[in-house]
Design a protein around this motif. Structure first.
Motif, mmCIF file in Angstrom:
data_model
loop_
_atom_site.group_PDB
_atom_site.id
_atom_site.type_symbol
_atom_site.label_atom_id
_atom_site.label_comp_id
_atom_site.label_asym_id
_atom_site.label_seq_id
_atom_site.Cartn_x
_atom_site.Cartn_y
_atom_site.Cartn_z
ATOM 1 N N SER A 2 0.820 -1.188 0.000
ATOM 2 C CA SER A 2 0.000 0.000 0.000
ATOM 3 C C SER A 2 0.862 1.248 0.000
ATOM 4 N N LEU A 3 0.236 2.388 -0.331
ATOM 5 C CA LEU A 3 0.957 3.659 -0.366
ATOM 6 C C LEU A 3 1.529 4.003 0.999
ATOM 7 N N ILE A 4 0.734 3.788 2.047
ATOM 8 C CA ILE A 4 1.204 4.114 3.391
ATOM 9 C C ILE A 4 2.409 3.248 3.752
ATOM 10 N N ALA A 5 2.363 1.954 3.377
ATOM 11 C CA ALA A 5 3.489 1.072 3.667
ATOM 12 C C ALA A 5 4.750 1.522 2.917
ATOM 13 N N ARG A 6 4.572 1.985 1.665
ATOM 14 C CA ARG A 6 5.734 2.468 0.914
ATOM 15 C C ARG A 6 6.342 3.703 1.579
ATOM 16 N N ILE A 7 5.477 4.611 2.018
ATOM 17 C CA ILE A 7 5.966 5.809 2.697
ATOM 18 C C ILE A 7 6.710 5.435 3.966
ATOM 19 N N ALA A 8 6.131 4.483 4.728
ATOM 20 C CA ALA A 8 6.790 4.057 5.963
ATOM 21 C C ALA A 8 8.140 3.411 5.667
ATOM 22 N N SER A 9 8.199 2.639 4.576
ATOM 23 C CA SER A 9 9.458 1.989 4.218
ATOM 24 C C SER A 9 10.524 3.021 3.884
ATOM 25 N N LEU A 10 10.148 4.039 3.080
ATOM 26 C CA LEU A 10 11.106 5.073 2.712
ATOM 27 C C LEU A 10 11.537 5.893 3.916
ATOM 28 N N ALA A 11 10.580 6.170 4.814
ATOM 29 C CA ALA A 11 10.889 6.985 5.986
ATOM 30 C C ALA A 11 11.840 6.276 6.929
ATOM 31 N N ASN A 12 11.720 4.943 6.998
ATOM 32 C CA ASN A 12 12.555 4.189 7.934
ATOM 33 C C ASN A 12 13.878 3.738 7.325
ATOM 34 N N ALA A 82 -0.820 -2.784 8.470
ATOM 35 C CA ALA A 82 -1.872 -3.073 9.446
ATOM 36 C C ALA A 82 -2.592 -1.801 9.860
ATOM 37 N N GLU A 83 -1.843 -0.721 10.074
ATOM 38 C CA GLU A 83 -2.471 0.548 10.441
ATOM 39 C C GLU A 83 -3.311 1.084 9.288
ATOM 40 N N ASP A 84 -2.827 0.888 8.051
ATOM 41 C CA ASP A 84 -3.577 1.328 6.882
ATOM 42 C C ASP A 84 -4.909 0.602 6.783
ATOM 43 N N LEU A 85 -4.893 -0.731 7.017
ATOM 44 C CA LEU A 85 -6.129 -1.498 6.962
ATOM 45 C C LEU A 85 -7.089 -1.073 8.055
ATOM 46 N N ARG A 86 -6.571 -0.892 9.275
ATOM 47 C CA ARG A 86 -7.438 -0.450 10.366
ATOM 48 C C ARG A 86 -8.046 0.911 10.066
ATOM 49 N N ALA A 87 -7.240 1.819 9.484
ATOM 50 C CA ALA A 87 -7.756 3.147 9.164
ATOM 51 C C ALA A 87 -8.837 3.084 8.102
ATOM 52 N N ARG A 88 -8.627 2.224 7.073
ATOM 53 C CA ARG A 88 -9.649 2.108 6.026
ATOM 54 C C ARG A 88 -10.928 1.496 6.568
ATOM 55 N N LEU A 89 -10.780 0.480 7.427
ATOM 56 C CA LEU A 89 -11.963 -0.134 8.009
ATOM 57 C C LEU A 89 -12.719 0.847 8.887
ATOM 58 N N THR A 90 -11.980 1.640 9.679
ATOM 59 C CA THR A 90 -12.623 2.659 10.507
ATOM 60 C C THR A 90 -13.311 3.701 9.654
ATOM 61 N N GLY A 206 -13.774 -2.788 -0.008
ATOM 62 C CA GLY A 206 -12.582 -1.956 0.088
ATOM 63 C C GLY A 206 -11.494 -2.378 -0.882
ATOM 64 N N GLN A 207 -11.559 -3.605 -1.381
ATOM 65 C CA GLN A 207 -10.622 -4.108 -2.390
ATOM 66 C C GLN A 207 -11.272 -4.164 -3.772
ATOM 67 N N ASP A 208 -12.389 -3.418 -3.933
ATOM 68 C CA ASP A 208 -13.126 -3.351 -5.205
ATOM 69 C C ASP A 208 -13.695 -4.702 -5.626
ATOM 70 N N VAL A 209 -14.030 -5.532 -4.656
ATOM 71 C CA VAL A 209 -14.746 -6.790 -4.924
ATOM 72 C C VAL A 209 -16.162 -6.618 -4.402
ATOM 73 N N TYR A 210 -17.110 -6.487 -5.313
ATOM 74 C CA TYR A 210 -18.502 -6.228 -4.965
ATOM 75 C C TYR A 210 -19.343 -7.479 -5.206
ATOM 76 N N MET A 211 -20.174 -7.810 -4.247
ATOM 77 C CA MET A 211 -21.004 -8.998 -4.381
ATOM 78 C C MET A 211 -21.950 -8.889 -5.575
ATOM 79 N N ASP A 212 -22.359 -7.647 -5.927
ATOM 80 C CA ASP A 212 -23.240 -7.469 -7.078
ATOM 81 C C ASP A 212 -22.585 -7.925 -8.379
ATOM 82 N N ASP A 213 -21.258 -7.921 -8.416
ATOM 83 C CA ASP A 213 -20.545 -8.300 -9.639
ATOM 84 C C ASP A 213 -20.244 -9.796 -9.715
#
Length: 311
Positions: A2-12, A82-90, A206-213
Motif C-alpha cells: 500500500s501507499l502508506i506502507a511504501r511511505i513508511a518503508s522510505l521513511a525508515n 496493518a495501520e492502513d487497513l485499520r484506518a480504512r476499516l474505521t 474496500g478491495q473493489d470486490v462487490y457482491m453485485d458483480d
C-alpha cells in the motif's frame, strides 16, 4: 504494498541504514583495537583453525547487524500496512450515517443497473403455489450497503424478513430492506451472522470486490438442504458457485496475508454455517433460490470456495 506502507518503508530506510552503518563501524573499530592491542602471536603464526575463527568472529556479527536491519524494515512495513487497513476499516464504518441521512449510493460506471431481488412471501402448505420467476439481478450498491448498525433487542423475525436482511439495502431509498435489516438485527439468533456478513462485504468492497458483480452458478435447493443437514465434500461442492477468477484471487490473497480479514472471514463462515442449519429446512425451493442469490450468500460461496469448505 500500500501507499502508506511504501511511505513508511522510505521513511525508515535512512534511519535504519544509519543505525546499521553505525553498528558496523563500532564493531570494526573494536576488532581493530583487538588486533592492535591484543597479545603478540607466536613466530609460527596462527593456525588455519585460528584464522577461520578470527574471520568468523569478525564477519558473523556484521551479518547479524544487517539481518536485524532488514527484519526491522520488514516489521515497519507490516505495521504500516496493518495501520492502513485499520484506518480504512474505521473510515468505511464511519461513513455509516443514520438511515434518514444516508446519501444515494454512488453509481459505478462499469456496472449496469440491476433490479433488486425480493424474497418470496411464505405461503400456506394447503394453498397451491403459483409459478414464480427466479430472482432478478440487483442494483449495484457501494460500501455503505452493509454499514447499517442496529442494536439487538431479542425480537424474532420470520424467514422472509431474514432473507431480505441478508441481501442488505441497495441504498437509503430501499426502505423495505432497511426495515428488514433493522428487525433482523434485533434478533440475537441472527445478529451475529448479519454483522459478520456486513464486515466481510465491507472489507471486500474496500478491495473493489462487490457482491453485485459476482452472480453465482446456482446450486439446486436439495444441495442446500444436504449442506444444512451436515453433508460435506463432493455432495455439496456445487455450493461453491462463484467462478469469477479475479475475485477468487483477491479473496485468497486477503485470507493468506491479512490477519484481520482472515479472522473476520472465518467468523462469518462459522456463523453462516449455523444459520443454514437453522433456516434452510424451513424454506421452500423459491425461498432457497432467493437466499442463495443474496449478497451474504455470495460472500459465503466466494469465501467457502477459497477456504475449501465445499471440498
Amino acid at each position: 504494498m500500500s501507499l502508506i506502507a511504501r511511505i513508511a518503508s522510505l521513511a525508515n530506510r535512512d534511519r535504519l541504514t544509519t543505525v546499521g552503518f553505525t553498528l558496523t563501524g563500532v564493531w570494526l573499530f573494536l576488532v581493530a583495537l583487538f588486533w592492535l592491542l591484543g597479545p603478540a602471536g607466536t613466530d609460527g603464526g596462527p593456525s588455519g583453525v585460528a584464522r577461520l575463527v578470527s574471520i568468523m568472529g569478525t564477519v558473523l556479527p556484521l551479518a547479524l547487524i544487517w539481518l536485524g536491519v532488514s527484519l526491522a524494515r520488514q516489521l515497519a512495513i507490516l505495521r504500516a500496512e496493518a495501520e492502513d487497513l485499520r484506518a480504512r476499516l474505521t473510515h468505511l464504518r464511519g461513513e455509516a450515517a443514520p438511515v434518514d441521512d444516508l446519501p444515494p449510493p454512488a453509481p459505478r460506471a462499469a456496472a449496469a443497473p440491476r433490479a433488486a431481488a425480493a424474497p418470496a412471501e411464505p405461503q400456506s402448505a394447503a394453498a397451491p403455489r403459483p409459478a414464480a420467476p427466479l430472482p432478478k439481478p440487483r442494483q449495484t450498491a457501494d460500501q455503505r450497503q452493509a454499514a447499517l448498525r442496529f442494536e439487538a433487542q431479542g425480537v424474532p423475525v420470520d424467514a422472509t424478513t431474514l432473507i431480505r436482511a441478508l441481501n442488505f439495502p441497495d441504498g437509503p431509498d430501499d426502505v423495505d430492506a432497511i426495515d428488514a435489516l433493522r428487525h433482523a438485527l434485533k434478533d440475537p439468533a441472527h445478529s451475529k451472522v448479519l454483522r459478520a456478513a456486513q464486515d466481510v462485504v465491507t472489507l471486500m468492497a474496500g478491495q473493489d470486490v462487490y457482491m453485485d458483480d459476482l452472480p453465482p452458478e446456482m446450486a439446486r435447493p436439495d444441495v442446500w438442504r444436504r449442506y444444512a443437514a451436515g453433508e460435506r465434500g463432493s455432495a455439496v461442492a456445487a455450493l461453491g458457485g462463484i467462478h469469477h477468477q479475479p475475485a477468487l484471487e483477491i479473496a485468497a490473497t486477503m485470507l493468506r496475508e491479512d490477519e484481520i480479514f482472515r479472522d473476520t472471514a472465518h467468523h462469518f463462515l462459522r456463523h453462516f454455517d449455523g444459520l443454514t442449519a437453522r433456516l434452510v429446512p424451513e424454506l421452500d425451493d423459491l425461498q432457497i433460490a432467493v437466499l442463495a442469490d443474496s449478497r451474504s450468500s455470495r460472500a459465503f460461496m466466494l469465501l467457502g470456495r477459497v477456504s475449501g469448505v465445499f471440498g
